[in-house]
Write a protein that holds these residues in place. Structure first.
Motif, PDB file in Angstrom:
ATOM      1  N   ALA A  55       0.855  -1.192   0.000  1.00  0.00           N
ATOM      2  CA  ALA A  55       0.000   0.000   0.000  1.00  0.00           C
ATOM      3  C   ALA A  55       0.884   1.233   0.000  1.00  0.00           C
ATOM      4  CB  ALA A  55      -0.924   0.004   1.210  1.00  0.00           C
ATOM      5  N   PRO A  56       0.540   2.244  -0.816  1.00  0.00           N
ATOM      6  CA  PRO A  56       1.401   3.427  -0.922  1.00  0.00           C
ATOM      7  C   PRO A  56       1.294   4.383   0.256  1.00  0.00           C
ATOM      8  CG  PRO A  56      -0.523   3.684  -2.311  1.00  0.00           C
ATOM      9  CD  PRO A  56      -0.582   2.290  -1.760  1.00  0.00           C
ATOM     10  N   LEU A  57       0.303   4.181   1.123  1.00  0.00           N
ATOM     11  CA  LEU A  57       0.093   5.122   2.228  1.00  0.00           C
ATOM     12  C   LEU A  57      -0.478   4.369   3.425  1.00  0.00           C
ATOM     13  CD1 LEU A  57      -0.023   8.104   3.229  1.00  0.00           C
ATOM     14  CD2 LEU A  57      -2.343   8.209   2.292  1.00  0.00           C
ATOM     15  N   THR A  58       0.046   4.708   4.605  1.00  0.00           N
ATOM     16  CA  THR A  58      -0.462   4.131   5.846  1.00  0.00           C
ATOM     17  C   THR A  58      -0.863   5.274   6.769  1.00  0.00           C
ATOM     18  OG1 THR A  58       1.021   2.219   5.624  1.00  0.00           O
ATOM     19  CG2 THR A  58       0.078   2.629   7.796  1.00  0.00           C
ATOM     20  N   CYS A  60      -6.803   9.755  13.957  1.00  0.00           N
ATOM     21  CA  CYS A  60      -6.409  11.166  13.828  1.00  0.00           C
ATOM     22  C   CYS A  60      -5.954  11.553  12.425  1.00  0.00           C
ATOM     23  CB  CYS A  60      -5.302  11.505  14.834  1.00  0.00           C
ATOM     24  SG  CYS A  60      -3.688  10.763  14.442  1.00  0.00           S
ATOM     25  N   GLY A  61      -5.807  10.563  11.516  1.00  0.00           N
ATOM     26  CA  GLY A  61      -5.401  10.872  10.151  1.00  0.00           C
ATOM     27  C   GLY A  61      -3.900  11.016   9.953  1.00  0.00           C
ATOM     28  N   HIS A  62      -3.103  10.737  10.992  1.00  0.00           N
ATOM     29  CA  HIS A  62      -1.648  10.868  10.870  1.00  0.00           C
ATOM     30  C   HIS A  62      -1.120   9.901   9.808  1.00  0.00           C
ATOM     31  CE1 HIS A  62       2.522  11.471  12.011  1.00  0.00           C
ATOM     32  NE2 HIS A  62       2.664  10.164  12.129  1.00  0.00           N
ATOM     33  N   ARG A  63      -0.230  10.415   8.933  1.00  0.00           N
ATOM     34  CA  ARG A  63       0.372   9.599   7.880  1.00  0.00           C
ATOM     35  C   ARG A  63       1.827   9.308   8.240  1.00  0.00           C
ATOM     36  NH1 ARG A  63      -1.741  12.412   2.231  1.00  0.00           N
ATOM     37  NH2 ARG A  63      -3.962  12.488   2.773  1.00  0.00           N
ATOM     38  N   LEU A  64       2.241   8.096   8.006  1.00  0.00           N
ATOM     39  CA  LEU A  64       3.610   7.707   8.326  1.00  0.00           C
ATOM     40  C   LEU A  64       4.535   8.153   7.199  1.00  0.00           C
ATOM     41  CD1 LEU A  64       3.011   4.168   9.852  1.00  0.00           C
ATOM     42  CD2 LEU A  64       3.465   6.319  11.040  1.00  0.00           C
ATOM     43  N   GLN A  65       5.468   9.029   7.539  1.00  0.00           N
ATOM     44  CA  GLN A  65       6.355   9.644   6.561  1.00  0.00           C
ATOM     45  C   GLN A  65       7.808   9.300   6.872  1.00  0.00           C
ATOM     46  OE1 GLN A  65       5.563  13.777   5.853  1.00  0.00           O
ATOM     47  NE2 GLN A  65       7.551  14.189   4.924  1.00  0.00           N
ATOM     48  N   CYS A  66       8.645   9.268   5.826  1.00  0.00           N
ATOM     49  CA  CYS A  66      10.077   9.029   5.999  1.00  0.00           C
ATOM     50  C   CYS A  66      10.692  10.211   6.758  1.00  0.00           C
ATOM     51  CB  CYS A  66      10.754   8.865   4.641  1.00  0.00           C
ATOM     52  SG  CYS A  66      12.554   8.705   4.746  1.00  0.00           S
ATOM     53  N   PRO A  67      11.521   9.958   7.753  1.00  0.00           N
ATOM     54  CA  PRO A  67      12.159  11.067   8.471  1.00  0.00           C
ATOM     55  C   PRO A  67      13.236  11.774   7.672  1.00  0.00           C
ATOM     56  CG  PRO A  67      12.979   8.977   9.289  1.00  0.00           C
ATOM     57  CD  PRO A  67      11.870   8.652   8.340  1.00  0.00           C
ATOM     58  N   VAL A 101       5.991   3.312   2.392  1.00  0.00           N
ATOM     59  CA  VAL A 101       5.203   2.340   1.631  1.00  0.00           C
ATOM     60  C   VAL A 101       5.245   1.003   2.361  1.00  0.00           C
ATOM     61  CG1 VAL A 101       4.966   1.133  -0.571  1.00  0.00           C
ATOM     62  CG2 VAL A 101       5.708   3.527  -0.523  1.00  0.00           C
ATOM     63  N   GLU A 102       4.067   0.433   2.601  1.00  0.00           N
ATOM     64  CA  GLU A 102       4.025  -0.857   3.282  1.00  0.00           C
ATOM     65  C   GLU A 102       4.400  -1.974   2.317  1.00  0.00           C
ATOM     66  OE1 GLU A 102       1.030  -3.744   5.895  1.00  0.00           O
ATOM     67  OE2 GLU A 102       0.306  -1.808   5.144  1.00  0.00           O
ATOM     68  N   HIS A 103       5.273  -2.884   2.785  1.00  0.00           N
ATOM     69  CA  HIS A 103       5.660  -4.084   2.034  1.00  0.00           C
ATOM     70  C   HIS A 103       5.364  -5.306   2.893  1.00  0.00           C
ATOM     71  CE1 HIS A 103       8.164  -2.497  -1.415  1.00  0.00           C
ATOM     72  NE2 HIS A 103       7.937  -1.399  -0.705  1.00  0.00           N
ATOM     73  N   ARG A 104       4.749  -6.317   2.289  1.00  0.00           N
ATOM     74  CA  ARG A 104       4.459  -7.558   3.012  1.00  0.00           C
ATOM     75  C   ARG A 104       5.105  -8.772   2.365  1.00  0.00           C
ATOM     76  NH1 ARG A 104      -1.955  -7.018   4.841  1.00  0.00           N
ATOM     77  NH2 ARG A 104      -1.732  -4.960   5.832  1.00  0.00           N
ATOM     78  N   TYR A 105       5.725  -8.579   1.202  1.00  0.00           N
ATOM     79  CA  TYR A 105       6.320  -9.695   0.484  1.00  0.00           C
ATOM     80  C   TYR A 105       7.828  -9.505   0.416  1.00  0.00           C
ATOM     81  CZ  TYR A 105       1.727 -11.235  -1.180  1.00  0.00           C
ATOM     82  OH  TYR A 105       0.440 -11.698  -1.251  1.00  0.00           O
ATOM     83  N   GLY A 106       8.585 -10.600   0.488  1.00  0.00           N
ATOM     84  CA  GLY A 106      10.031 -10.546   0.382  1.00  0.00           C
ATOM     85  C   GLY A 106      10.487 -11.000  -0.981  1.00  0.00           C
ATOM     86  N   HIS A 107      11.814 -11.261  -1.107  1.00  0.00           N
ATOM     87  CA  HIS A 107      12.359 -11.778  -2.364  1.00  0.00           C
ATOM     88  C   HIS A 107      11.679 -13.099  -2.701  1.00  0.00           C
ATOM     89  CE1 HIS A 107      15.182  -8.649  -2.749  1.00  0.00           C
ATOM     90  NE2 HIS A 107      15.996  -9.027  -1.780  1.00  0.00           N
ATOM     91  N   GLY A 108      11.400 -13.283  -3.978  1.00  0.00           N
ATOM     92  CA  GLY A 108      10.712 -14.483  -4.430  1.00  0.00           C
ATOM     93  C   GLY A 108       9.209 -14.340  -4.430  1.00  0.00           C
ATOM     94  N   GLY A 151       5.357 -12.056   6.478  1.00  0.00           N
ATOM     95  CA  GLY A 151       4.955 -11.897   7.880  1.00  0.00           C
ATOM     96  C   GLY A 151       4.305 -10.551   8.133  1.00  0.00           C
ATOM     97  N   THR A 152       4.752  -9.888   9.189  1.00  0.00           N
ATOM     98  CA  THR A 152       4.102  -8.648   9.595  1.00  0.00           C
ATOM     99  C   THR A 152       4.461  -7.475   8.700  1.00  0.00           C
ATOM    100  OG1 THR A 152       5.948  -8.218  11.127  1.00  0.00           O
ATOM    101  CG2 THR A 152       4.036  -9.379  12.000  1.00  0.00           C
ATOM    102  N   GLY A 153       5.443  -7.615   7.843  1.00  0.00           N
ATOM    103  CA  GLY A 153       5.758  -6.576   6.878  1.00  0.00           C
ATOM    104  C   GLY A 153       6.647  -5.480   7.441  1.00  0.00           C
ATOM    105  N   ARG A 154       6.874  -4.462   6.601  1.00  0.00           N
ATOM    106  CA  ARG A 154       7.724  -3.338   6.974  1.00  0.00           C
ATOM    107  C   ARG A 154       7.293  -2.132   6.175  1.00  0.00           C
ATOM    108  NH1 ARG A 154      12.449  -3.795   3.159  1.00  0.00           N
ATOM    109  NH2 ARG A 154      11.758  -5.331   1.648  1.00  0.00           N
ATOM    110  N   LEU A 155       7.661  -0.958   6.650  1.00  0.00           N
ATOM    111  CA  LEU A 155       7.377   0.300   5.976  1.00  0.00           C
ATOM    112  C   LEU A 155       8.677   0.816   5.397  1.00  0.00           C
ATOM    113  CD1 LEU A 155       5.088   1.836   8.744  1.00  0.00           C
ATOM    114  CD2 LEU A 155       4.351   0.850   6.571  1.00  0.00           C
ATOM    115  N   VAL A 156       8.677   1.132   4.088  1.00  0.00           N
ATOM    116  CA  VAL A 156       9.913   1.423   3.362  1.00  0.00           C
ATOM    117  C   VAL A 156       9.786   2.757   2.634  1.00  0.00           C
ATOM    118  CG1 VAL A 156      11.516   0.596   1.589  1.00  0.00           C
ATOM    119  CG2 VAL A 156      10.290  -1.048   3.024  1.00  0.00           C
ATOM    120  N   CYS A 157      10.872   3.536   2.658  1.00  0.00           N
ATOM    121  CA  CYS A 157      10.978   4.707   1.789  1.00  0.00           C
ATOM    122  C   CYS A 157      11.632   4.284   0.484  1.00  0.00           C
ATOM    123  CB  CYS A 157      11.793   5.812   2.465  1.00  0.00           C
ATOM    124  SG  CYS A 157      12.087   7.236   1.381  1.00  0.00           S
ATOM    125  N   HIS A 158      10.967   4.523  -0.638  1.00  0.00           N
ATOM    126  CA  HIS A 158      11.497   4.109  -1.934  1.00  0.00           C
ATOM    127  C   HIS A 158      12.565   5.060  -2.462  1.00  0.00           C
ATOM    128  CE1 HIS A 158       7.815   1.398  -3.042  1.00  0.00           C
ATOM    129  NE2 HIS A 158       8.579   0.887  -2.111  1.00  0.00           N
TER     130      HIS A 158
END
Length: 740
Positions: A436-439, A444-451, A458-465, A470-477
């Motif tokens: 998902a491109p936005l979390t 309160c509408g707070h958006r998770l932004q790169c510091p 951007v939320e990622h739930r899939y790894g290589h392959g 699992g629980t995923g991670r939030l990544v700055c592209h």
């Protein structure tokens, strides 16, 4: 800058002055004394710089600006082939055009320092002519018998052939029964065979191939293979490569995604009997060293690579091919900003060799050059072997929306089900990585932004392959920053309140697994495919029909051929149309045309369905009607009226620094010094869309000029009039492609 055209073969005697270019972003050339060395332009030399020593290139004759007593001598000359004259001219040209320091451009030609060191001979083993007395065991007897029967072998090979361990070989050396034999290392690449049987070409392909083969013998020219997807453009330029091989010259093929080119490499192997040399970031250090040396020595006859392959020191380059020439991946944004397609044309002109551009959707710049008569168009309007172009239909999401919480329209779902039921393959395309491109926080509408960047995580739930992670991670592209999703909102403290907003390609894969539970599904994106081998394995599975439904981003559009793939569904065809990008419409049309071209490339007819909220948009109308030329004409007229490229000139200055206040002070000073010329407009400064990137604040100037107005001289004078203070960087981007 000293011109390399002056006395390119001159020899500098000991104690004469030489100008050396260093692969550093410095002001220009540095003078040294030749010392005890006989030097020529292009020689790689070690020279002192402050308290350290660096490797540079002799660029020409030194000046009298510094007294001889203050000059330091060259430390040593490296025993390797010199940088060719055409490569030095190319460095000068690129530096002058991009307004980059020449040393920064040279660094791209000297990207493998280990390749400049002497090549070490291999040490092989043979039976000593007069072996002394020594203890003979059964293992030693086998080694001596093998060594006597075969040509000299290196120790590891001899041990393997004799079925013994390395200690046995070492003992025979120490006993004097074996003696070393220096051997030159074998060539790293087999020579492709131009006479190896290739496919039978159609009449149209043969006419285009004959034109290219004639061009190989005729010096510089530019030809554009403008062919629909599946028309066999690759096989056509393979014939030009064969002609260059037959003439004993090297060929370079630039691909936008070399690390994902398994099918291209296999087609090359079938045509020429072996693989070409490759050049990309996934190569090991040793392979890069061997490839650089082979290119310089002329033994790498064909090189396929990413844009940086353009700067390799070719001994005798006879052909340059830019495949998918429209692809934005050929534009380098960081460091020296250049477009590899345009620089490939310059490299061909400087070296007197033909350049071939290939695309099903040529860029506006290329279309304009064809219309002006500068490039020759070779048109391939039909798919090879009678295959038909796919039927393209639009799904109006205003009339046929997906159910709440889903992203695939019922019409697209039905089409996929029908395709899978027929035993065929389907593809779903969404050019957005991650889940998902936005979390954001539901409370309160707070958006998770790169510091570190002006970008949402951007939320990622899939790894290589493509496996669920699992629980995923939030990544700055943009900078790679990543964190685990927080359990509580950092703004309001609400627990478990975050929601994923919008679809990424991983979310489409999740929906597809729900809707098509019996299908074998694969996910293909740049962050789920770990390198060339993983890509080759996945592509092989798709080609062997071990995958029913492929879900991917733009990397699935790179010329793959899957005979059983008959349906392509584009989840969000509108993505990329907005955002103020000059080339938004052109890029969207190109990308969607390329994706659509994956369908129905064999005897089975294909179809393409585009989900859109804007079915009347000119891009959508052109795709649905198959009328590329009408879209190009409309786009060209709009660009011409606005004075935008290719009918006008653009340049960008990106000014960055760690402190916003100091950066703004400097950009105001830079704005006051801006040129004020007729037909030369400076817009800005303004915060860049990515106003914070990797912890640095960024401001932009956009320079717009008429085609007949000089751009480089005013820019150079402007930048020299206002040098940046410590910590602030100014990057020049001539002909910008991105506006972030």
């Amino acid at each position: 800058m000293v011109s390399v055209a002056a006395n390119p073969t001159r020899q500098f005697s000991p104690h004469s002055r030489v100008a050396v270019l260093l692969p550093l972003p410095l002001a220009g050339l540095y003078d040294y004394l030749a010392g005890a060395h006989h030097l020529h332009p292009g020689d790689f030399v070690v020279v002192p710089l402050g308290r350290r020593e660096v490797v540079g290139v002799v660029w020409g004759e030194g000046t009298d600006a510094v007294a001889a007593a203050k000059l330091r001598p060259v430390t040593r000359r490296l025993e390797c082939p010199p940088l060719p004259e055409v490569s030095r001219k190319f460095v000068d040209w690129v530096a002058g055009y991009t307004l980059a320091p020449p040393g920064a451009v040279l660094r791209m030609s000297m990207s493998v320092p280990a390749a400049l060191e002497p090549v070490r001979d291999l040490v092989a083993c043979r039976v000593a002519a007069t072996p002394p007395a020594f203890k003979l065991t059964e293992a030693r007897r086998r080694v001596l018998a093998v060594a006597a029967a075969l040509p000299p072998l290196v120790a590891a090979d001899l041990a393997r052939e004799a079925g013994v361990g390395p200690a046995v070989i070492k003992g025979l050396f120490e006993a004097g029964a074996l003696e070393p034999v220096p051997q030159a290392p074998p060539p790293p690449f087999a020579h492709p065979d131009p006479d190896h049987p290739g496919p039978v070409l159609s009449v149209g392909q043969r006419a285009a191939a004959d034109h290219l083969c004639e061009a190989v013998a005729g010096g510089f020219s530019v030809a554009v293979i403008d062919g629909v997807t599946g028309s066999g453009k690759t096989e056509v330029y393979f014939e030009a490569i064969a002609a260059a091989l037959a003439a004993g010259r090297q060929s370079l093929i630039l691909l936008p995604e070399i690390a994902l080119s398994a099918q291209w490499l296999e087609r090359f192997r079938r045509r020429f009997g072996t693989l070409p040399a490759q050049w990309h970031s996934e190569l090991s250090d040793a392979k890069r060293r061997d490839t650089w040396r082979a290119v310089a020595a002329g033994t790498a006859k064909v090189v396929v690579g990413a844009r940086s392959a353009l700067f390799l020191p070719y001994k005798e380059l006879g052909l340059v091919v830019v495949d998918e020439e429209h692809d934005a991946g050929f534009k380098q944004e960081e460091g020296v900003a250049y477009h590899a397609r345009d620089m490939a044309v310059v490299r061909g002109q400087l070296g007197g060799c033909p350049v071939v551009l290939a695309s099903a959707t040529p860029s506006m710049e290329t279309v304009t050059n064809i219309a002006a008569g500068r490039y020759t168009r070779l048109h391939l309007p039909d798919r090879h072997a009678g295959a038909l172009l796919p039927e393209i239909g639009l799904i109006d999401l205003r009339r046929h929306p997906p159910p709440r919480g889903f992203w695939l329209s019922p019409l697209l779902v039905a089409a996929v089900e029908e395709t899978l039921a027929a035993g065929e393959q389907a593809m779903l395309f969404l050019n957005r990585r991650g889940y998902a491109p936005l979390t954001l926080c539901r409370k309160c509408g707070h958006r998770l932004q790169c510091p570190h960047c002006t970008a949402w995580l951007v939320e990622h739930r899939y790894g290589h392959g493509g496996e669920a992670g699992g629980t995923g991670r939030l990544v700055c592209h943009h900078c790679g920053h990543h964190v685990r999703p927080p359990t509580a909102c950092p703004e309001c403290g609400a627990e478990d309140s975050f929601a994923a907003c919008g679809p990424g390609v991983e979310r489409i894969a999740e929906e597809a697994a729900h809707r098509f539970p019996a299908a074998r599904i694969a996910l293909m994106a740049s962050d789920t495919v770990a390198g060339p081998q993983a890509a080759a394995d996945l592509i092989g599975k798709i080609a062997d029909h071990q995958i029913d439904l492929l879900i991917g981003t733009q990397i699935v559009a790179k010329g793959y051929h899957f005979p059983m793939l008959t349906l392509v569904g584009i989840v969000d065809a509108d993505l990329g149309l907005d955002g103020g990008d000059l080339r938004a419409g052109e890029r969207t049309h190109q990308l969607l045309s390329q994706v659509a071209g994956r369908a129905g490339r064999a005897e089975r007819p294909g179809r393409v369905l585009l989900q859109t909220f804007q079915p009347s948009h000119p891009v959508m109308a052109a795709l649905a009607e198959g009328d590329r030329d009408a879209f190009v004409a409309t786009e060209a007229e709009a660009r011409r009226a606005a004075g935008m490229p290719p009918f006008g000139r653009l340049a960008a200055l990106i000014v960055s620094g760690p402190e916003a206040a100091a950066l703004d002070d400097f950009t105001r000073k830079l704005a006051r010094a801006a040129p004020r010329l007729e037909g030369f407009q400076v817009i800005g400064p303004a915060p860049a869309p990515l106003a914070l990137l990797r912890g640095r604040h960024r401001r932009r100037f956009l320079i717009k000029a008429r085609r007949d107005v000089a751009l480089h001289a005013p820019l150079r004078k402007w930048l020299e009039s206002a040098p940046p203070p410590h910590g602030i960087r100014v990057q020049v981007d001539i002909d910008p492609y991105g506006f972030l």
